[in-house]
Design an enzyme around this catalytic site. Sequence first.
Site, PDB file in Angstrom:
ATOM      1  N   GLU A   1     -70.297 -47.943   6.859  1.00  0.00           N
ATOM      2  CA  GLU A   1     -71.562 -47.547   7.369  1.00  0.00           C
ATOM      3  C   GLU A   1     -72.630 -47.694   6.508  1.00  0.00           C
ATOM      4  O   GLU A   1     -73.904 -47.773   6.912  1.00  0.00           O
ATOM      5  CB  GLU A   1     -71.299 -46.326   7.880  1.00  0.00           C
ATOM      6  CG  GLU A   1     -70.391 -46.209   9.132  1.00  0.00           C
ATOM      7  CD  GLU A   1     -69.154 -45.843   8.663  1.00  0.00           C
ATOM      8  OE1 GLU A   1     -68.885 -46.141   7.807  1.00  0.00           O
ATOM      9  OE2 GLU A   1     -68.372 -45.060   9.680  1.00  0.00           O
TER      10      GLU A   1
ATOM     11  N   TYR B   1     -68.288 -28.299  13.752  1.00  0.00           N
ATOM     12  CA  TYR B   1     -67.092 -28.598  13.045  1.00  0.00           C
ATOM     13  C   TYR B   1     -67.054 -30.111  12.373  1.00  0.00           C
ATOM     14  O   TYR B   1     -66.415 -30.017  11.265  1.00  0.00           O
ATOM     15  CB  TYR B   1     -65.911 -28.459  13.681  1.00  0.00           C
ATOM     16  CG  TYR B   1     -65.348 -26.983  14.027  1.00  0.00           C
ATOM     17  CD1 TYR B   1     -65.031 -26.236  12.888  1.00  0.00           C
ATOM     18  CD2 TYR B   1     -65.219 -26.401  15.517  1.00  0.00           C
ATOM     19  CE1 TYR B   1     -64.605 -24.705  13.354  1.00  0.00           C
ATOM     20  CE2 TYR B   1     -64.946 -25.137  15.541  1.00  0.00           C
ATOM     21  CZ  TYR B   1     -64.506 -24.476  14.388  1.00  0.00           C
ATOM     22  OH  TYR B   1     -64.128 -23.180  14.694  1.00  0.00           O
TER      23      TYR B   1
ATOM     24  N   CYS C   1     -80.614 -16.339  18.759  1.00  0.00           N
ATOM     25  CA  CYS C   1     -80.651 -17.144  19.807  1.00  0.00           C
ATOM     26  C   CYS C   1     -79.424 -16.649  20.809  1.00  0.00           C
ATOM     27  O   CYS C   1     -79.665 -15.604  21.423  1.00  0.00           O
ATOM     28  CB  CYS C   1     -80.597 -18.492  19.096  1.00  0.00           C
ATOM     29  SG  CYS C   1     -81.120 -19.685  20.294  1.00  0.00           S
TER      30      CYS C   1
ATOM     31  N   GLU D   1     -83.765 -18.148  10.577  1.00  0.00           N
ATOM     32  CA  GLU D   1     -83.245 -18.450   9.116  1.00  0.00           C
ATOM     33  C   GLU D   1     -83.400 -20.048   8.706  1.00  0.00           C
ATOM     34  O   GLU D   1     -83.397 -20.249   7.679  1.00  0.00           O
ATOM     35  CB  GLU D   1     -81.657 -18.628   9.347  1.00  0.00           C
ATOM     36  CG  GLU D   1     -81.203 -19.797  10.340  1.00  0.00           C
ATOM     37  CD  GLU D   1     -81.161 -19.395  12.024  1.00  0.00           C
ATOM     38  OE1 GLU D   1     -81.847 -18.513  12.222  1.00  0.00           O
ATOM     39  OE2 GLU D   1     -80.261 -19.870  12.797  1.00  0.00           O
TER      40      GLU D   1
ATOM     41  N   ASP E   1     -78.452 -30.733   5.229  1.00  0.00           N
ATOM     42  CA  ASP E   1     -79.064 -30.787   3.828  1.00  0.00           C
ATOM     43  C   ASP E   1     -80.787 -30.842   3.877  1.00  0.00           C
ATOM     44  O   ASP E   1     -81.358 -30.272   2.778  1.00  0.00           O
ATOM     45  CB  ASP E   1     -78.982 -32.316   3.443  1.00  0.00           C
ATOM     46  CG  ASP E   1     -77.585 -32.289   2.725  1.00  0.00           C
ATOM     47  OD1 ASP E   1     -77.277 -31.307   1.857  1.00  0.00           O
ATOM     48  OD2 ASP E   1     -77.004 -33.444   2.797  1.00  0.00           O
TER      49      ASP E   1
ATOM     50  N   LYS F   1     -74.968 -34.021  -2.874  1.00  0.00           N
ATOM     51  CA  LYS F   1     -75.885 -34.728  -3.154  1.00  0.00           C
ATOM     52  C   LYS F   1     -77.186 -34.026  -2.474  1.00  0.00           C
ATOM     53  O   LYS F   1     -78.331 -34.149  -3.050  1.00  0.00           O
ATOM     54  CB  LYS F   1     -75.694 -36.152  -2.123  1.00  0.00           C
ATOM     55  CG  LYS F   1     -74.916 -37.164  -2.760  1.00  0.00           C
ATOM     56  CD  LYS F   1     -75.171 -38.379  -2.025  1.00  0.00           C
ATOM     57  CE  LYS F   1     -74.765 -38.229  -0.571  1.00  0.00           C
ATOM     58  NZ  LYS F   1     -73.354 -38.512  -0.202  1.00  0.00           N
TER      59      LYS F   1
ATOM     60  N   LYS G   1     -60.675 -37.129 -15.803  1.00  0.00           N
ATOM     61  CA  LYS G   1     -60.722 -38.848 -15.816  1.00  0.00           C
ATOM     62  C   LYS G   1     -61.862 -39.274 -15.200  1.00  0.00           C
ATOM     63  O   LYS G   1     -62.663 -39.033 -14.303  1.00  0.00           O
ATOM     64  CB  LYS G   1     -59.571 -39.008 -14.549  1.00  0.00           C
ATOM     65  CG  LYS G   1     -58.044 -38.746 -15.062  1.00  0.00           C
ATOM     66  CD  LYS G   1     -57.685 -39.599 -16.161  1.00  0.00           C
ATOM     67  CE  LYS G   1     -56.403 -39.438 -16.447  1.00  0.00           C
ATOM     68  NZ  LYS G   1     -56.098 -40.305 -17.818  1.00  0.00           N
TER      69      LYS G   1
ATOM     70  N   GLN H   1     -79.423 -13.378  23.143  1.00  0.00           N
ATOM     71  CA  GLN H   1     -78.981 -13.212  24.634  1.00  0.00           C
ATOM     72  C   GLN H   1     -77.798 -12.392  24.854  1.00  0.00           C
ATOM     73  O   GLN H   1     -77.879 -11.767  25.912  1.00  0.00           O
ATOM     74  CB  GLN H   1     -78.778 -14.852  24.996  1.00  0.00           C
ATOM     75  CG  GLN H   1     -79.799 -15.720  24.836  1.00  0.00           C
ATOM     76  CD  GLN H   1     -79.540 -17.307  24.986  1.00  0.00           C
ATOM     77  OE1 GLN H   1     -78.429 -17.521  25.333  1.00  0.00           O
ATOM     78  NE2 GLN H   1     -80.466 -18.170  25.055  1.00  0.00           N
TER      79      GLN H   1
ATOM     80  N   GLY I   1     -77.145 -15.211  20.116  1.00  0.00           N
ATOM     81  CA  GLY I   1     -76.657 -13.597  19.648  1.00  0.00           C
ATOM     82  C   GLY I   1     -77.844 -12.685  20.318  1.00  0.00           C
ATOM     83  O   GLY I   1     -77.451 -11.829  20.928  1.00  0.00           O
TER      84      GLY I   1
ATOM     85  N   HIS J   1     -85.090 -19.356  15.757  1.00  0.00           N
ATOM     86  CA  HIS J   1     -84.124 -19.058  14.518  1.00  0.00           C
ATOM     87  C   HIS J   1     -84.944 -18.655  13.075  1.00  0.00           C
ATOM     88  O   HIS J   1     -85.289 -19.719  12.453  1.00  0.00           O
ATOM     89  CB  HIS J   1     -83.583 -20.376  14.590  1.00  0.00           C
ATOM     90  CG  HIS J   1     -82.260 -20.914  15.420  1.00  0.00           C
ATOM     91  ND1 HIS J   1     -81.351 -20.507  15.434  1.00  0.00           N
ATOM     92  CD2 HIS J   1     -82.642 -20.965  16.600  1.00  0.00           C
ATOM     93  CE1 HIS J   1     -80.404 -20.867  16.354  1.00  0.00           C
ATOM     94  NE2 HIS J   1     -81.603 -21.330  17.326  1.00  0.00           N
TER      95      HIS J   1
ATOM     96  N   LYS K   1     -62.202 -42.838 -14.604  1.00  0.00           N
ATOM     97  CA  LYS K   1     -62.228 -43.942 -13.801  1.00  0.00           C
ATOM     98  C   LYS K   1     -62.543 -43.899 -12.589  1.00  0.00           C
ATOM     99  O   LYS K   1     -63.071 -44.950 -12.265  1.00  0.00           O
ATOM    100  CB  LYS K   1     -60.384 -44.247 -13.714  1.00  0.00           C
ATOM    101  CG  LYS K   1     -59.837 -45.548 -13.431  1.00  0.00           C
ATOM    102  CD  LYS K   1     -60.297 -46.690 -14.596  1.00  0.00           C
ATOM    103  CE  LYS K   1     -59.278 -46.876 -15.401  1.00  0.00           C
ATOM    104  NZ  LYS K   1     -59.519 -47.947 -16.247  1.00  0.00           N
TER     105      LYS K   1
HETATM  106  N1  GLN Z   1     -76.783 -21.692  24.245  1.00  0.00           N
HETATM  107  C1  GLN Z   1     -78.047 -20.951  24.128  1.00  0.00           C
HETATM  108  C2  GLN Z   1     -79.172 -21.817  24.789  1.00  0.00           C
HETATM  109  O1  GLN Z   1     -79.148 -22.779  24.830  1.00  0.00           O
HETATM  110  C3  GLN Z   1     -78.504 -20.434  22.854  1.00  0.00           C
HETATM  111  C4  GLN Z   1     -78.551 -21.773  21.849  1.00  0.00           C
HETATM  112  C5  GLN Z   1     -78.444 -21.248  20.332  1.00  0.00           C
HETATM  113  O2  GLN Z   1     -77.997 -20.250  19.830  1.00  0.00           O
HETATM  114  N2  GLN Z   1     -79.161 -21.987  19.360  1.00  0.00           N
HETATM  115  O3  GLN Z   1     -80.195 -21.084  25.293  1.00  0.00           O
END
Ligand code: GLN
Length: 587
Positions: free
Chosen positions: A202, A106, A432, A560, A123, A69, A239, A436, A434, A558, A241
């Site tokens: 819901e 997950y 992030c 991304e 989304d 969607k 189908k 650290q 990563g 981030h 239906k």
């Molecule tokens: N767990 C780490 C923090 O809270 C990094 C969080 C993340 O990767 N978005 O600083």
Amino acid sequence: TTLFLTYGVTNRKNPLTQKKRKKANPLAINVFIVNFANRLNIINNKNNKTVTETKYIFVTGGVVSSLGKGIISSSIGKLLQARGYNITIQKFDPYINIDPGTLNPYEHGECYVTVDGMETDLDLGHYERFTGIQTTKANSLTTGRIYKAVIDKERRGDYLGKTIQVVPHITNEIKRNIKLLGEKNHYDFVITEIGGTIGDIESAPYLEAIRQMKWELGKNAVCVHLTYVPYLKAAGELKTKPTQHSVKELQSVGIQPDILVLRTEKHLGDGILKKVASFCNVDFDCVVQSEDLPSIYEVPVNMQNQGLDSAILKKMGIEPGETPALGPWKSFLERRQKATEEVHIGLVGKYDLQDAYKSIRESLSQAGTYNDHKTVITFINSEKLTEENVAEKLQGMDGIMICPGFGQRGTEGKIVAAHYTRTHDIPTFGICLGMQMIVVEFARNVLGYEDANSRELDEKTEHNVIDIMEDQKNITDLGGTMRLGAYECVLKQGSRAFEIYKKEHIQERHRHRYEFNNSFEQEYERAGMKCVGRNPESDLVEIVEIPGLKWYIGTQFHPEYSSTVLNPHPLFLDFVKTAIACKKGKK
Ligand code: GLN
């Protein structure tokens, strides 16, 4: 002779001012240009008021979940934008959580973050990637937030002694949030996607709100319903239906869908579309199919080819006119189809689920296209990475992405990966958590602090190179309390990051609680890891890099979240470009 050019639709002010001008200069000629194609935009942008009311498109789903969607909503947004309309897209999630920030990936995949710091459903990432709009808090609501707002009002006494009920109080709050978004920024269209599937307990208040809005707004509201047409192999048949039942379910709550989008793995012939149209009370040209395509980015073109946008406009009493060309979008697709040579990127993370790193995957994939390569992503489970197997697991990778995350699980594997790629000069991008882990690895193996760690992962370590901020220490509620949303960052001239961004001031989105510990900065700088981006107000380190290596950059933010199809992120572009160059160098 003076020529006054004015444009608008029914704006009376301009001709009047022109009259005055004409008095002063009798030779003046007035020309009033009316741009019908873009008429809503002109009124909105130039005069800051809407002449035509905002129109509402509701996107619901039936039969099964995960039909896409979000992609259909984004495609509708994209197609209307191409016609010059000012649009936004909003998501309602029927769960009780206030936001998905506390959800395990997950459950619903990645948590996306808006510039104003709302933790939202993934989304919203599609909405931004497809349309280039920036969403905000108002674009993402959950049942939890709706109920909280109503309960807060009740506690304040705002309801003056009334009994608070799902209908009308919850439904009114839903309607208020839908309309508020349209009115606030004078959008021509608000597209509202309802999470979940028709028939879920819901969803009921949302459907009642849509029913009421359709009744109140008439042509200014339409419902696009997405269903699934399964292919039964044993019977060799497609189908319809389940679609019929799903539409019946909607009709039973008083909603007649205006448009049906049928998701299918096999092409549907006209016979099936006609059957669905007549059984579901929907016009034939309002039934379109959404077949599986090699890339989600092909969906808007497929929808346009079947006239989804013009069907919506016609339903709303708007003459669709010419179909817009979608030029830059199609050029992107062409480039993508031609890019067959592969670049291999390893994603080192702990969530073995496609959607958990959705925005990172999309950003890497877009960057591949812009570098005329196909990005092939391999998930590498950091929980299973050890010094012994790292060489084998990372083999064949042209670049490594060390993923964000929370908690201890899988972090030692990320450190192992960071060590391997640093010492083998494999392009590495840490985001992030990563970033650290890149910092922790450097402290352990270069600065010589064996117990170095993030305070999040080891509360007692003396070498807390990643630490908790003072203002985060006493926080007890975990929801919505991290450093969230866009913050400014100033890049150091001469750094790789500066070279990539080609500017000094950038804004990037954050979602974390822990930060680089500035008391170790001098040691890092001396040993070769540079802090090249910082927040000008708080002095927090936002980017680290090792200049001697091919590409070894960690960002606390981030990137991304802000890479879009037509505006790919420079860090991803450069990372993938370097990975390709390294791959070629290896040959
Ligand atoms: N767990 C780490 C923090 O809270 C990094 C969080 C993340 O990767 N978005 O600083």
